[in-house]
Design a protein around this motif. Structure first.
Motif, PDB file in Angstrom:
ATOM      1  N   ARG A  75       6.278  -8.911   1.392  1.00 32.09           N
ATOM      2  CA  ARG A  75       4.941  -9.190   0.864  1.00 32.09           C
ATOM      3  C   ARG A  75       4.330 -10.403   1.549  1.00 32.09           C
ATOM      4  NH1 ARG A  75       5.426  -7.827  -5.671  1.00 32.09           N
ATOM      5  NH2 ARG A  75       5.702  -5.571  -5.383  1.00 32.09           N
ATOM      6  N   ARG A  89       2.834  -9.404   4.740  1.00 34.31           N
ATOM      7  CA  ARG A  89       1.722  -8.458   4.589  1.00 34.31           C
ATOM      8  C   ARG A  89       1.930  -7.173   5.393  1.00 34.31           C
ATOM      9  NH1 ARG A  89      -2.396 -10.813   1.814  1.00 34.31           N
ATOM     10  NH2 ARG A  89      -2.390 -13.114   1.685  1.00 34.31           N
ATOM     11  N   MET A 122       0.855  -1.194   0.000  1.00 35.27           N
ATOM     12  CA  MET A 122       0.000   0.000   0.000  1.00 35.27           C
ATOM     13  C   MET A 122       0.885   1.237   0.000  1.00 35.27           C
ATOM     14  SD  MET A 122      -2.925   1.094   2.755  1.00 35.27           S
ATOM     15  CE  MET A 122      -1.751   1.479   4.055  1.00 35.27           C
ATOM     16  N   SER A 123       0.738   2.113  -0.985  1.00 34.97           N
ATOM     17  CA  SER A 123       1.532   3.330  -1.037  1.00 34.97           C
ATOM     18  C   SER A 123       0.974   4.370  -0.083  1.00 34.97           C
ATOM     19  CB  SER A 123       1.545   3.903  -2.463  1.00 34.97           C
ATOM     20  OG  SER A 123       0.236   4.220  -2.869  1.00 34.97           O
ATOM     21  N   HIS A 171       2.934  -3.180   5.781  1.00 34.66           N
ATOM     22  CA  HIS A 171       2.760  -1.970   4.989  1.00 34.66           C
ATOM     23  C   HIS A 171       4.085  -1.259   4.731  1.00 34.66           C
ATOM     24  CE1 HIS A 171      -1.678  -1.831   6.416  1.00 34.66           C
ATOM     25  NE2 HIS A 171      -1.539  -2.526   5.288  1.00 34.66           N
ATOM     26  N   GLU A 178       4.754   1.029  -4.772  1.00 37.79           N
ATOM     27  CA  GLU A 178       4.073  -0.228  -5.041  1.00 37.79           C
ATOM     28  C   GLU A 178       4.731  -1.012  -6.177  1.00 37.79           C
ATOM     29  OE1 GLU A 178       2.102   3.191  -7.170  1.00 37.79           O
ATOM     30  OE2 GLU A 178       2.652   2.753  -5.095  1.00 37.79           O
ATOM     31  N   ARG A 179       5.479  -0.332  -7.045  1.00 36.88           N
ATOM     32  CA  ARG A 179       6.213  -1.042  -8.088  1.00 36.88           C
ATOM     33  C   ARG A 179       7.555  -1.508  -7.540  1.00 36.88           C
ATOM     34  NH1 ARG A 179       6.021   2.354 -13.623  1.00 36.88           N
ATOM     35  NH2 ARG A 179       7.890   1.099 -13.988  1.00 36.88           N
ATOM     36  N   ARG A 180       7.957  -2.709  -7.913  1.00 41.63           N
ATOM     37  CA  ARG A 180       9.208  -3.292  -7.403  1.00 41.63           C
ATOM     38  C   ARG A 180      10.431  -2.562  -7.917  1.00 41.63           C
ATOM     39  NH1 ARG A 180      11.356  -7.642 -10.782  1.00 41.63           N
ATOM     40  NH2 ARG A 180      11.586  -8.953  -8.917  1.00 41.63           N
ATOM     41  N   THR A 240      11.378  -0.423  -2.802  1.00 42.08           N
ATOM     42  CA  THR A 240      11.413  -0.338  -4.259  1.00 42.08           C
ATOM     43  C   THR A 240      12.812   0.046  -4.695  1.00 42.08           C
ATOM     44  OG1 THR A 240      10.323   0.629  -6.213  1.00 42.08           O
ATOM     45  CG2 THR A 240      10.709   2.096  -4.336  1.00 42.08           C
ATOM     46  N   GLN A 249       7.290  -0.820   2.643  1.00 42.70           N
ATOM     47  CA  GLN A 249       7.520  -1.133   1.228  1.00 42.70           C
ATOM     48  C   GLN A 249       8.953  -0.820   0.823  1.00 42.70           C
ATOM     49  OE1 GLN A 249       3.888   1.265   0.122  1.00 42.70           O
ATOM     50  NE2 GLN A 249       3.647  -0.389  -1.356  1.00 42.70           N
ATOM     51  N   HIS A 276       5.535   6.381  -4.964  1.00 47.14           N
ATOM     52  CA  HIS A 276       4.794   5.267  -5.572  1.00 47.14           C
ATOM     53  C   HIS A 276       5.597   3.969  -5.420  1.00 47.14           C
ATOM     54  CE1 HIS A 276       2.095   8.230  -7.428  1.00 47.14           C
ATOM     55  NE2 HIS A 276       3.182   8.921  -7.688  1.00 47.14           N
ATOM     56  N   ILE A 292       8.946   3.517   3.859  1.00 44.11           N
ATOM     57  CA  ILE A 292       9.338   3.241   2.471  1.00 44.11           C
ATOM     58  C   ILE A 292      10.855   3.260   2.382  1.00 44.11           C
ATOM     59  CG2 ILE A 292       9.278   4.107   0.100  1.00 44.11           C
ATOM     60  CD1 ILE A 292       6.524   5.423   0.952  1.00 44.11           C
TER      61      ILE A 292
END
Length: 339
Positions: free
Chosen positions: A177, A180, A1-2, A182, A233-235, A186, A184, A231, A139
C-alpha cells in the motif's frame, strides 16, 4: 484496486492443489474458465485433479514441486507463464502438520512444518511478486486459518506457522500500500475443514485425528478463496461462524479461552477410534506419490461436515446488509414519526 473484470479468464496458480481446499478451489476456478496451474508434491492427486478439470472442458497444468524449495518454485512459475501466460492470481495453500504435544515433536519435524506451512507461503509470495510487480497487477491469496489468531493444543507447529504467516501478511500488505502498487494481497481465515489431512498428516495421538467441530466441506472454503481472489481489496476474510467466534473470543477473553481449550481442545481433535499403527504420512514425502492413492478434496467426515456457511455469505455481503439495516432503521423512524 480490485480486478475490474473478475470473471474474465485468468491464469491462476494454486499450491497444495492435489487435495482439500486447494483441489476444491482449482475445480471452481477452472469451472468458470480460468486456466489453472496445479502445484503440489505428489503426482497421483495432481493427475486426478487435472483430469477432473479437463473432463469439464477446462485448462490445467500440473507441476510436481515442493514449495519449501524456492528455486524449484521459481522454475515452476517460469513453466506456468511459458505455457499458460502471465500469472494473474497466486493462491498459497500448501501445508503440512504434526498432531502431537509439543514435547513429542522432534526438532526436525517442527522445522519441516515451518518450512512448508510458513516459508512455503513466503516462497510462493516472493515468486508471485517477482512477476507481478513489474507488470503492476496481480492478486495473491493467502489461505490462512482461525489458528493464525488463536493457538490450540496438539498443533503447536501448525499454529506457530500460521501466526507467522499472518504477521508476514500484515507487513507485506502495508508495504504494497505504501508503494501504491496495483498488486494486491489478501487472506482467508479458515475453520476446521473436512480434508484428507486427517488421513495423511503425521499423528502421534492415540486416537484418529479430526477437525475441531463444527467443521465444513472444502467447497465452503473454496468459495471463500474465489471471493477473495475477486475482491482482494479487503485485507482478510473469515469463513465460518466458528472462525469468527474463535478470533473474537480470543480478542476479548484470551485467558478464559486458554482454560477452555486446556479442558476440551485435546479430546475435541480426536475421534473414538484408535489410530492404526501404520497410516499414510506426508510430512517428508507425499502420501499420493507415484502409484499412490488419490485422496481427493474430501476427508473422511462427509456425514458431519457442513456444506454451507451463513456467516460467510453475510461477511461477503456486509455492505448490502448494512445498507439494508440502515434503510430499515430509517423506515422505522419515519413510521414512528408518522404515527
Amino acid at each position: 484496486m480490485s480486478d475490474p473484470h473478475p470473471h474474465r479468464s485468468r491464469v491462476v496458480v494454486i499450491t497444495g492443489a492435489s487435495g482439500g481446499i486447494g483441489r476444491a478451489s482449482a475445480r471452481m476456478f477452472a469451472a468458470r474458465g480460468d486456466r489453472v496451474a496445479l502445484l503440489a508434491r505428489g503426482t497421483t492427486g495432481l493427475e486426478a485433479a487435472a483430469a477432473e478439470i479437463r473432463a469439464g472442458g477446462g485448462t490445467a497444468l500440473l507441476i510436481s514441486v515442493d514449495t519449501a524449495d524456492h528455486g524449484a518454485l521459481e522454475a515452476a512459475a517460469d513453466q506456468v507463464e511459458a505455457e499458460l501466460g502471465p500469472i494473474d492470481v497466486w493462491v498459497n495453500d500448501a501445508f503440512t502438520s504434526v498432531f502431537a504435544r509439543f514435547v513429542d515433536i522432534t526438532p526436525e519435524e517442527f522445522d519441516r512444518v515451518t518450512q512448508v506451512t510458513y516459508l512455503g507461503f513466503v516462497n510462493g509470495t516472493r515468486t508471485a511478486l517477482t512477476r507481478m510487480l513489474p507488470r503492476d497487477r496481480g492478486i495473491i491469496v493467502q489461505v490462512g486459518s482461525a489458528l493464525a489468531h488463536r493457538g490450540i493444543p496438539l498443533q503447536s507447529a501448525y499454529c506457530g506457522a500460521k501466526h507467522a504467516m499472518w504477521g508476514f501478511h500484515e507487513s507485506l500488505l502495508t508495504e504494497l500500500r505504501h508503494d501504491r502498487t496495483h498488486v494486491q494481497v489478501t487472506s482467508v481465515a479458515m475453520p476446521g475443514v473436512n480434508t484428507p489431512q486427517f488421513t495423511w498428516v503425521l499423528s502421534k495421538l492415540p486416537m484418529k485425528a479430526q477437525p475441531v467441530p463444527p467443521f465444513y466441506q472444502p467447497e465452503v472454503a473454496a468459495r471463500g478463496v474465489l471471493h477473495a481472489a475477486d475482491h482482494p481489496e479487503r485485507r482478510a476474510y473469515w469463513v465460518g461462524a466458528a472462525t469468527a467466534g474463535t478470533i473474537l473470543a480470543n480478542r476479548v477473553a484470551g485467558g478464559l479461552l486458554d482454560r477452555y481449550l486446556a479442558k476440551t481442545g485435546i479430546g475435541s481433535q480426536q475421534t473414538d477410534q484408535r489410530r492404526p499403527a501404520e497410516h499414510p504420512t506426508n510430512l517428508w514425502e507425499p502420501a499420493d506419490g507415484p502409484d499412490g492413492h488419490d485422496y481427493g478434496a474430501h476427508g473422511p467426515f462427509d456425514d458431519r461436515a457442513l456444506a454451507h456457511s451463513p456467516q460467510q455469505w453475510a461477511s461477503q455481503h456486509r455492505r448490502a446488509l448494512g445498507l439494508g439495516a440502515g434503510l430499515a432503521a430509517a423506515a422505522a423512524v419515519a413510521a414512528r414519526r408518522a404515527a
